[in-house]
Design a protein around this motif. Structure first.
Motif, PDB file in Angstrom:
ATOM      1  N   PHE A   1     -16.643  -1.709  15.436  1.00  0.00           N
ATOM      2  CA  PHE A   1     -16.391  -1.829  13.994  1.00  0.00           C
ATOM      3  C   PHE A   1     -17.070  -3.062  13.402  1.00  0.00           C
ATOM      4  CE2 PHE A   1     -12.797   0.993  15.147  1.00  0.00           C
ATOM      5  CZ  PHE A   1     -13.093   2.019  14.266  1.00  0.00           C
ATOM      6  N   GLY A   2     -17.194  -4.134  14.196  1.00  0.00           N
ATOM      7  CA  GLY A   2     -17.948  -5.290  13.705  1.00  0.00           C
ATOM      8  C   GLY A   2     -19.396  -4.932  13.451  1.00  0.00           C
ATOM      9  N   ALA A   3     -19.989  -4.155  14.376  1.00  0.00           N
ATOM     10  CA  ALA A   3     -21.381  -3.732  14.203  1.00  0.00           C
ATOM     11  C   ALA A   3     -21.516  -2.709  13.080  1.00  0.00           C
ATOM     12  CB  ALA A   3     -21.913  -3.153  15.515  1.00  0.00           C
ATOM     13  N   PHE A   4     -20.535  -1.826  12.944  1.00  0.00           N
ATOM     14  CA  PHE A   4     -20.593  -0.830  11.867  1.00  0.00           C
ATOM     15  C   PHE A   4     -20.485  -1.507  10.504  1.00  0.00           C
ATOM     16  CE2 PHE A   4     -18.817   2.982   9.547  1.00  0.00           C
ATOM     17  CZ  PHE A   4     -20.000   3.692   9.590  1.00  0.00           C
ATOM     18  N   ALA A   5     -19.735  -2.617  10.438  1.00  0.00           N
ATOM     19  CA  ALA A   5     -19.683  -3.387   9.193  1.00  0.00           C
ATOM     20  C   ALA A   5     -21.072  -3.905   8.839  1.00  0.00           C
ATOM     21  CB  ALA A   5     -18.697  -4.544   9.327  1.00  0.00           C
ATOM     22  N   VAL A   6     -21.831  -4.353   9.850  1.00  0.00           N
ATOM     23  CA  VAL A   6     -23.195  -4.834   9.610  1.00  0.00           C
ATOM     24  C   VAL A   6     -24.077  -3.703   9.106  1.00  0.00           C
ATOM     25  CG1 VAL A   6     -25.241  -5.836  10.689  1.00  0.00           C
ATOM     26  CG2 VAL A   6     -22.969  -6.629  11.343  1.00  0.00           C
ATOM     27  N   CYS A   7     -23.889  -2.492   9.632  1.00  0.00           N
ATOM     28  CA  CYS A   7     -24.691  -1.348   9.207  1.00  0.00           C
ATOM     29  C   CYS A   7     -24.455  -1.006   7.739  1.00  0.00           C
ATOM     30  CB  CYS A   7     -24.365  -0.121  10.065  1.00  0.00           C
ATOM     31  SG  CYS A   7     -24.870  -0.293  11.791  1.00  0.00           S
ATOM     32  N   ASN A   8     -23.327  -1.412   7.190  1.00  0.00           N
ATOM     33  CA  ASN A   8     -23.013  -1.149   5.789  1.00  0.00           C
ATOM     34  C   ASN A   8     -23.200  -2.368   4.896  1.00  0.00           C
ATOM     35  OD1 ASN A   8     -21.730   1.738   5.483  1.00  0.00           O
ATOM     36  ND2 ASN A   8     -20.942   0.918   7.409  1.00  0.00           N
ATOM     37  N   GLU A   9     -23.143  -3.555   5.482  1.00  0.00           N
ATOM     38  CA  GLU A   9     -23.377  -4.795   4.746  1.00  0.00           C
ATOM     39  C   GLU A   9     -24.118  -5.742   5.681  1.00  0.00           C
ATOM     40  OE1 GLU A   9     -22.843  -5.486   1.703  1.00  0.00           O
ATOM     41  OE2 GLU A   9     -21.074  -4.456   0.922  1.00  0.00           O
ATOM     42  N   LEU A  10     -25.412  -5.909   5.498  1.00  0.00           N
ATOM     43  CA  LEU A  10     -26.195  -6.728   6.419  1.00  0.00           C
ATOM     44  C   LEU A  10     -25.684  -8.167   6.543  1.00  0.00           C
ATOM     45  CD1 LEU A  10     -29.857  -5.522   5.754  1.00  0.00           C
ATOM     46  CD2 LEU A  10     -28.394  -5.036   7.716  1.00  0.00           C
ATOM     47  N   PRO A  11     -25.167  -8.806   5.460  1.00  0.00           N
ATOM     48  CA  PRO A  11     -24.622 -10.155   5.629  1.00  0.00           C
ATOM     49  C   PRO A  11     -23.414 -10.219   6.571  1.00  0.00           C
ATOM     50  CG  PRO A  11     -25.145  -9.771   3.333  1.00  0.00           C
ATOM     51  CD  PRO A  11     -25.271  -8.450   4.025  1.00  0.00           C
ATOM     52  N   ALA A  12     -22.809  -9.061   6.885  1.00  0.00           N
ATOM     53  CA  ALA A  12     -21.701  -9.051   7.844  1.00  0.00           C
ATOM     54  C   ALA A  12     -22.178  -9.389   9.249  1.00  0.00           C
ATOM     55  CB  ALA A  12     -21.005  -7.689   7.844  1.00  0.00           C
ATOM     56  N   LEU A  13     -23.483  -9.604   9.418  1.00  0.00           N
ATOM     57  CA  LEU A  13     -23.999 -10.069  10.701  1.00  0.00           C
ATOM     58  C   LEU A  13     -23.349 -11.404  11.077  1.00  0.00           C
ATOM     59  CD1 LEU A  13     -26.051  -9.420  12.950  1.00  0.00           C
ATOM     60  CD2 LEU A  13     -27.743 -10.734  11.657  1.00  0.00           C
ATOM     61  N   SER A  14     -22.999 -12.202  10.084  1.00  0.00           N
ATOM     62  CA  SER A  14     -22.311 -13.467  10.352  1.00  0.00           C
ATOM     63  C   SER A  14     -20.940 -13.206  10.972  1.00  0.00           C
ATOM     64  CB  SER A  14     -22.160 -14.270   9.056  1.00  0.00           C
ATOM     65  OG  SER A  14     -21.484 -13.504   8.063  1.00  0.00           O
ATOM     66  N   PHE A  15     -20.250 -12.192  10.485  1.00  0.00           N
ATOM     67  CA  PHE A  15     -18.943 -11.810  11.037  1.00  0.00           C
ATOM     68  C   PHE A  15     -19.093 -11.316  12.468  1.00  0.00           C
ATOM     69  CE2 PHE A  15     -15.874  -8.209  11.559  1.00  0.00           C
ATOM     70  CZ  PHE A  15     -14.714  -8.976  11.651  1.00  0.00           C
ATOM     71  N   LEU A  16     -20.079 -10.463  12.710  1.00  0.00           N
ATOM     72  CA  LEU A  16     -20.312  -9.953  14.059  1.00  0.00           C
ATOM     73  C   LEU A  16     -20.659 -11.096  15.010  1.00  0.00           C
ATOM     74  CD1 LEU A  16     -20.606  -7.499  15.935  1.00  0.00           C
ATOM     75  CD2 LEU A  16     -23.011  -7.359  15.248  1.00  0.00           C
ATOM     76  N   GLY A  17     -21.394 -12.090  14.521  1.00  0.00           N
ATOM     77  CA  GLY A  17     -21.734 -13.232  15.363  1.00  0.00           C
ATOM     78  C   GLY A  17     -20.499 -13.995  15.818  1.00  0.00           C
ATOM     79  N   VAL A  18     -19.530 -14.175  14.917  1.00  0.00           N
ATOM     80  CA  VAL A  18     -18.285 -14.858  15.295  1.00  0.00           C
ATOM     81  C   VAL A  18     -17.510 -14.030  16.318  1.00  0.00           C
ATOM     82  CG1 VAL A  18     -16.058 -15.671  14.455  1.00  0.00           C
ATOM     83  CG2 VAL A  18     -18.121 -16.097  13.113  1.00  0.00           C
ATOM     84  N   LEU A  19     -17.435 -12.717  16.095  1.00  0.00           N
ATOM     85  CA  LEU A  19     -16.762 -11.847  17.062  1.00  0.00           C
ATOM     86  C   LEU A  19     -17.449 -11.924  18.430  1.00  0.00           C
ATOM     87  CD1 LEU A  19     -15.971  -8.597  15.025  1.00  0.00           C
ATOM     88  CD2 LEU A  19     -14.635 -10.702  15.246  1.00  0.00           C
ATOM     89  N   PHE A  20     -18.768 -11.985  18.417  1.00  0.00           N
ATOM     90  CA  PHE A  20     -19.548 -12.118  19.652  1.00  0.00           C
ATOM     91  C   PHE A  20     -19.112 -13.354  20.422  1.00  0.00           C
ATOM     92  CE2 PHE A  20     -23.101 -13.662  22.101  1.00  0.00           C
ATOM     93  CZ  PHE A  20     -23.745 -12.532  22.582  1.00  0.00           C
ATOM     94  N   LEU A  21     -19.016 -14.489  19.729  1.00  0.00           N
ATOM     95  CA  LEU A  21     -18.640 -15.741  20.388  1.00  0.00           C
ATOM     96  C   LEU A  21     -17.207 -15.687  20.912  1.00  0.00           C
ATOM     97  CD1 LEU A  21     -20.249 -18.309  17.910  1.00  0.00           C
ATOM     98  CD2 LEU A  21     -21.115 -17.585  20.142  1.00  0.00           C
ATOM     99  N   LEU A  22     -16.292 -15.107  20.128  1.00  0.00           N
ATOM    100  CA  LEU A  22     -14.903 -15.001  20.578  1.00  0.00           C
ATOM    101  C   LEU A  22     -14.804 -14.128  21.818  1.00  0.00           C
ATOM    102  CD1 LEU A  22     -13.010 -14.577  17.174  1.00  0.00           C
ATOM    103  CD2 LEU A  22     -12.958 -16.577  18.682  1.00  0.00           C
ATOM    104  N   ALA A  23     -15.493 -12.986  21.790  1.00  0.00           N
ATOM    105  CA  ALA A  23     -15.406 -12.052  22.913  1.00  0.00           C
ATOM    106  C   ALA A  23     -15.970 -12.682  24.183  1.00  0.00           C
ATOM    107  CB  ALA A  23     -16.151 -10.760  22.570  1.00  0.00           C
ATOM    108  N   VAL A  24     -17.102 -13.368  24.080  1.00  0.00           N
ATOM    109  CA  VAL A  24     -17.704 -14.006  25.259  1.00  0.00           C
ATOM    110  C   VAL A  24     -16.792 -15.094  25.818  1.00  0.00           C
ATOM    111  CG1 VAL A  24     -19.603 -15.487  26.008  1.00  0.00           C
ATOM    112  CG2 VAL A  24     -20.082 -13.464  24.648  1.00  0.00           C
ATOM    113  N   SER A  25     -16.204 -15.889  24.918  1.00  0.00           N
ATOM    114  CA  SER A  25     -15.355 -16.996  25.380  1.00  0.00           C
ATOM    115  C   SER A  25     -14.045 -16.502  25.975  1.00  0.00           C
ATOM    116  CB  SER A  25     -15.076 -17.959  24.218  1.00  0.00           C
ATOM    117  OG  SER A  25     -14.336 -17.305  23.188  1.00  0.00           O
TER     118      SER A  25
END
Length: 525
Positions: free
Chosen positions: A280-304
């Motif tokens: 859903f984080g990636a699908f948000a980016v597919c509908n709003e490209l600036p949501a890439l910032s949101f996906l980036g934060v989720l990426f960091l949380l998931a990795v950590s």
């Protein structure tokens, strides 16, 4: 309230009222022409009143019509192409215009693009009910395409294709039936689930009954998600995606807290939650490209939190919508990059194009050309607190903003001393929302100049709504214990609901503050 079950009854009532109100509007969708928006001749700030009865359609604007034109082309013609320009007619007419350009005014020469379109352009995008300025022209093939990323149109085409195969319905014969079914599937059902998840999180994170009900009421009635549910658009879908992603993140975080407190004895990490956050984080980016910032934060949380579940759940799930987005864009335009990211490209800068740069001496009217009449300071003012203001139209965000700042300060103190953190929200929500919001708002202030066009509010920021609603929870709890605070909350919520429902028949209209300024003598755009 005496118990959780009693609160759930109130949640159910609020959700039922909100969803039923939206359903009523969806099943009465129809483009309504208001006399106040039109004149008999082209005049600044007004459209031309049609000389004959227009085709009745359940679509509202260039935005959704552009997507429906693509869906229709995919199902009925097997192509993303929604129109064609006849090169022989076009170049013959264009040569005639160029030959006489010294003998006519700049405005007359500029308007020749309209004549060129009428004479040489054909296809779905030019038919009654599908006409749209949201189109681009392939510079080599002279084929018209929707300027919107094609993934959402492809999803619509899948739904339309199912209805067409099962019942033989076509958009030409049954536009109301097909469009309304699509709105229920794409907007209304996700909205009901969206409110359900919000009710769960206000129950778990809220501290007072008044605060819980306040935030859920704001989610159902007081944001710009609600008025846009009657039209196909990417903004509501992005907002739902952000909410579903953050719900997976919050579930993981709470399970981790329970595990540390020895309440939960199994692993706090679940690949399904990681996969849900990634998808859903990636699908948000597919509908709003600036949501890439949101996906980036989720990426960091998931990795950590868990590299293993990041690799098993988050990353594979995130790849699915991103791959679909890139593939459909390549299929439609022949390039990986979305054409919408560059208005100066040849795709947009064609004769007759709505976004063609003004010729010397030409004057263009309308909010799409607001940047010609104001500087960046004025634009920032109206984008934040003016006629299209994020805070002036939805003042509940002022309350959420203060809570966000306070939560961020507490998160900084927590980094120094974990025992010095006392806030109902997970520590990362306020600073995450603050950083993402600042980056996104800064991006739009830098890269745009038209407020999102003819629309009742700052639609580009709509996908941030779930994050701001989470930050509103502690603010609502704080107001609950004080009579003056509750009064302020009622005023801000009432003003937000007023803004969201100012134009109930069509969200593609100016905000009430804009109309008020016009009534008071402001010249507008």
């Amino acid at each position: 309230m005496e118990s959780k079950s009693s609160r759930r009854l109130v949640y159910g009532v609020l959700i039922a009222v909100a969803v039923a109100a939206v359903l009523g509007r969806v099943f009465s969708t129809q483009l309504v022409l208001e006399p106040s928006q039109h004149k008999d001749v082209r005049t600044k700030g007004y459209r031309v009143w049609p000389k004959s009865t227009p085709l009745d359609m359940p679509t509202y604007s260039s935005n959704d019509r552009s997507r429906w034109a693509t869906a229709r082309a995919l199902v009925e013609e097997g192509t993303f192409v929604v129109g064609n320009r006849d090169p022989h007619k076009f170049y013959a007419l264009y040569g005639l215009v160029l030959a006489h350009q010294d003998a006519v005014s700049a405005a007359t020469a500029a308007s020749a693009g309209f004549v060129l379109r009428k004479e040489s352009d054909t296809g779905i995008i030019f038919e009654p009910g599908y006409q749209s300025v949201d189109k681009v022209l392939h510079p080599d093939k002279l084929e018209f395409l929707s300027s919107k990323p094609p993934l959402l149109a492809g999803i619509l085409a899948g739904l339309y294709g199912l209805l067409h195969s099962a019942f033989g319905w076509t958009l030409a014969e049954r536009p109301y039936t097909i469009v309304r079914i699509a709105l229920v599937v794409v907007n209304v059902l996700p909205f009901a689930l969206y409110l359900f998840f919000i009710s769960r999180w206000v129950e778990r994170l809220g501290q007072t009954d008044w605060g819980r009900f306040y935030v859920l009421a704001a989610a159902g009635f007081g944001t710009f998600v609600t008025p846009f549910l009657v039209t196909i658009n990417n903004h509501t879908i992005a907002a739902f995606s952000v909410l579903f992603a953050i719900a997976c993140v919050l579930e993981t975080w709470l399970r981790q807290q329970e595990w540390r407190a020895n309440v939960l004895y199994e692993s706090p990490n679940c690949w399904r939650h990681f996969a849900g956050a990634g998808f859903f984080g990636a699908f948000a980016v597919c509908n709003e490209l600036p949501a890439l910032s949101f996906l980036g934060v989720l990426f960091l949380l998931a990795v950590s939190w868990s590299p293993k579940y990041f690799m098993r759940g988050f990353l594979p799930a995130a790849i699915i919508p991103i791959a679909a987005y890139l593939w459909t864009n390549q299929e439609a335009t022949g390039q990986w990059r979305t054409v919408q990211s560059d208005l100066s490209s040849p795709f947009y800068q064609y004769e007759g194009g709505h976004f063609l740069k003004p010729a010397p001496g030409e004057v263009k009217y309308g909010i799409d050309w607001a940047g010609l009449e104001e500087d960046r300071a004025d634009y920032a003012l109206h984008f934040l607190v003016g006629h299209h203001g994020f805070f002036s139209l939805t003042p509940i965000w002022i309350l959420a903003g203060f809570a966000m700042l306070g939560g961020t300060l507490l998160a900084v103190r927590r980094a120094r001393d974990p025992a010095d953190y006392d806030l109902s929200l997970p520590w990362f929500i306020p600073p995450m929302t603050l950083v993402i919001s600042a980056a996104v708002i800064g991006f739009y202030l830098w890269k745009t100049d038209n407020y999102g066009g003819f629309t009742i509010g700052p639609r580009w920021l709509m996908w941030l709504t779930p994050l701001w609603l989470l930050c509103l929870i502690p603010a609502a709890d704080w107001m609950a214990g004080d009579r003056v605070g509750r009064l302020l909350g009622y005023l801000f919520l009432g003003a937000s609901i007023f803004s969201a429902h100012y134009s109930p028949w069509n969200p593609w209209r100016h905000p009430w503050i804009y109309d008020l300024m016009i009534a008071l003598g402001w010249k507008g755009y």
